[in-house]
Design a protein around this motif. Sequence first.
Motif, PDB file in Angstrom:
ATOM      1  N   LYS A 148       0.312  11.560 -31.853  1.00  0.00           N
ATOM      2  CA  LYS A 148      -0.145  10.869 -30.634  1.00  0.00           C
ATOM      3  C   LYS A 148      -0.564  11.853 -29.548  1.00  0.00           C
ATOM      4  N   LEU A 149      -1.314  12.870 -29.969  1.00  0.00           N
ATOM      5  CA  LEU A 149      -1.825  13.872 -29.046  1.00  0.00           C
ATOM      6  C   LEU A 149      -3.347  13.768 -28.968  1.00  0.00           C
ATOM      7  N   THR A 150      -3.882  14.002 -27.789  1.00  0.00           N
ATOM      8  CA  THR A 150      -5.331  14.059 -27.625  1.00  0.00           C
ATOM      9  C   THR A 150      -5.805  15.480 -27.888  1.00  0.00           C
ATOM     10  N   GLN A 151      -7.105  15.630 -28.047  1.00  0.00           N
ATOM     11  CA  GLN A 151      -7.648  16.974 -28.196  1.00  0.00           C
ATOM     12  C   GLN A 151      -7.365  17.799 -26.948  1.00  0.00           C
ATOM     13  N   ALA A 152      -7.437  17.173 -25.794  1.00  0.00           N
ATOM     14  CA  ALA A 152      -7.170  17.886 -24.539  1.00  0.00           C
ATOM     15  C   ALA A 152      -5.722  18.380 -24.492  1.00  0.00           C
ATOM     16  N   GLU A 153      -4.787  17.555 -24.945  1.00  0.00           N
ATOM     17  CA  GLU A 153      -3.377  17.964 -24.967  1.00  0.00           C
ATOM     18  C   GLU A 153      -3.162  19.120 -25.941  1.00  0.00           C
ATOM     19  N   MET A 154      -3.840  19.077 -27.077  1.00  0.00           N
ATOM     20  CA  MET A 154      -3.716  20.175 -28.039  1.00  0.00           C
ATOM     21  C   MET A 154      -4.291  21.461 -27.454  1.00  0.00           C
ATOM     22  N   ALA A 155      -5.427  21.359 -26.807  1.00  0.00           N
ATOM     23  CA  ALA A 155      -6.032  22.540 -26.188  1.00  0.00           C
ATOM     24  C   ALA A 155      -5.080  23.148 -25.159  1.00  0.00           C
ATOM     25  N   LEU A 156      -4.447  22.295 -24.377  1.00  0.00           N
ATOM     26  CA  LEU A 156      -3.490  22.764 -23.374  1.00  0.00           C
ATOM     27  C   LEU A 156      -2.296  23.455 -24.040  1.00  0.00           C
ATOM     28  N   ARG A 157      -1.757  22.870 -25.099  1.00  0.00           N
ATOM     29  CA  ARG A 157      -0.625  23.474 -25.815  1.00  0.00           C
ATOM     30  C   ARG A 157      -0.989  24.827 -26.420  1.00  0.00           C
ATOM     31  N   LEU A 158      -2.250  24.960 -26.833  1.00  0.00           N
ATOM     32  CA  LEU A 158      -2.696  26.198 -27.478  1.00  0.00           C
ATOM     33  C   LEU A 158      -3.266  27.202 -26.488  1.00  0.00           C
ATOM     34  N   ASN A 159      -3.375  26.788 -25.223  1.00  0.00           N
ATOM     35  CA  ASN A 159      -3.943  27.638 -24.189  1.00  0.00           C
ATOM     36  C   ASN A 159      -5.373  28.067 -24.525  1.00  0.00           C
ATOM     37  N   ILE A 160      -6.162  27.091 -24.983  1.00  0.00           N
ATOM     38  CA  ILE A 160      -7.572  27.310 -25.291  1.00  0.00           C
ATOM     39  C   ILE A 160      -8.379  26.209 -24.617  1.00  0.00           C
TER      40      ILE A 160
END
Length: 64
Positions: free
Chosen positions: A18-30
């Motif tokens: 239940k993660l968005t692409q934006a949330e994944m980008a934030l978690r990965l710092n990209i």
Amino acid sequence: MDIKIDKERLTKIRKLKKLTQAEMALRLNISLRTYSDYENTSVKGSLSHLEVFRLSVALNVVVS
């Protein structure tokens, strides 16, 4: 050496978490654009070991 990724599986796991692409980008710092490229066939077909490790940590999955 780069590692090939299964883009459909990456997308499926992210959605199951239940993660968005934006949330994944934030978690990965990209950037969102870079993460979006991970899931789309248009740009990047493989990732470095570090990128794969960071994805596995962000998604809390084991990579084999």
